[in-house]
Enzyme design. Sequence first.
Site, PDB file in Angstrom:
ATOM      1  CE  LYS A  17       0.710   1.134   4.600  1.00  0.00           C
ATOM      2  NZ  LYS A  17       1.549   2.245   5.049  1.00  0.00           N
ATOM      3  CB  VAL A 113      10.704  -5.756   5.832  1.00  0.00           C
ATOM      4  CG1 VAL A 113      10.196  -7.046   5.232  1.00  0.00           C
ATOM      5  CG2 VAL A 113      12.222  -5.777   5.913  1.00  0.00           C
ATOM      6  CB  ALA A 115       9.500  -0.117   3.122  1.00  0.00           C
ATOM      7  N   GLY A 116       7.097   1.200   5.242  1.00  0.00           N
ATOM      8  CA  GLY A 116       5.844   1.955   5.171  1.00  0.00           C
ATOM      9  C   GLY A 116       4.952   1.468   4.044  1.00  0.00           C
ATOM     10  CG  LEU A 117       6.390   0.114   0.634  1.00  0.00           C
ATOM     11  CD1 LEU A 117       7.522  -0.599  -0.115  1.00  0.00           C
ATOM     12  CD2 LEU A 117       5.575   0.959  -0.346  1.00  0.00           C
ATOM     13  N   GLY A 118       3.433  -1.596   4.126  1.00  0.00           N
ATOM     14  CA  GLY A 118       2.381  -2.458   4.676  1.00  0.00           C
ATOM     15  C   GLY A 118       2.571  -3.947   4.424  1.00  0.00           C
ATOM     16  N   GLY A 119       3.786  -4.369   4.062  1.00  0.00           N
ATOM     17  CA  GLY A 119       3.996  -5.779   3.703  1.00  0.00           C
ATOM     18  C   GLY A 119       3.589  -6.759   4.798  1.00  0.00           C
ATOM     19  CB  SER A 121      -0.383  -4.853   7.597  1.00  0.00           C
ATOM     20  OG  SER A 121       0.311  -4.145   8.586  1.00  0.00           O
ATOM     21  CG  ASP A 154      -1.473  -0.093   8.096  1.00  0.00           C
ATOM     22  OD1 ASP A 154      -2.253   0.808   8.457  1.00  0.00           O
ATOM     23  OD2 ASP A 154      -0.275   0.094   7.813  1.00  0.00           O
TER      24      ASP A 154
END
Length: 301
Positions: A17, A113, A115-119, A121, A154
């Site tokens: 995300k 990971v 990174a704020g990319l929601g992986g 979650s 998230d």
Amino acid sequence: MFPHKIGSAWEVPAPAKLNLYLDVLGSRTDGFHELETLLVPVRIYDQLLWSASPGAGPGTSLRIRSLLQRDSPETAPINAGANNLVCRAAERLAQAAGIEPQGTFDLYKRIPVQAGLGGGSSDAAAALVLANAAWGIGYSRGRLIELAAGLGSDVPFFLGGGAAVCRGRGEQVQRVAGLPHLHFVVVKPPASLSTATVFGQWAENAAPRGGLAALVASLHGGTLVQAGRRMVNRLETAAAALSPWIERILGELAKQSLCGRLMTGSGSACFGLARSAWHARRVARLLSGKDLGSVFATSSC
Ligand code: C5P
């Protein structure tokens, strides 16, 4: 998120995300922060599979294959133990349903990971959906969302489809229909950032608030340059104080002819809003030669 059956195994793709808007409204007494954020799922995917492990008895195991682009030793290692969100999600679902968890999860990691990319979650949401199908539990999406909120702020977002405005800790999800297909270039620097550390560094400031409705209206209207100007992330200052990469990458993105640029979530990845898929690919190619870390051209899904 919909699982597919392959023989006796099950598989589900887990998207990343981007936060196109993230306002921190204040800190709460439970250690979390009150948020207002616009989340858009994008086509950078982890893949989660579940298969039976005949004769292995009760309990699940997790195998992780990293397909991440080359990263530096600074990048946080992926935790493959029982504490991994995939294992915790499966455990929580089995407990709620009163059954013994079983089988093997195979997680193919492509989402960087911390990174704020929601992986993490998204992987947890995928595990709930997959185990619900594989173990024949048959819980409704609503029931899975109740379990998801306890796993991470998230996780409920990833159980639905498409963009959403999320409030509370992030677990109150309101879908936003009808957004155009959006194209992005995403840059994940070699350094990662811990969500808890970035929130810990956040300080109340007097900057004017609001603007989410105006951003959503610009996106609906397809006025991308206006939308780009309205993108805000109130964690950017906190993250930039922890890592010089944030300013460096935002600076590089500013030199490109993008509609807007922003850090996603608590970082460390940042992204640019492009005019088209071709534009996103062209900027990604240009940035790939600059030693900024992993660069992706992607789009909303
Ligand atoms: O919910 P999640 O596990 O993703 O949160 C990780 C950490 O990030 C929390 O322990 C908290 O320190 C911080 N956080 C926060 N406010 C939020 C979401 C996360 O302070 N709304």
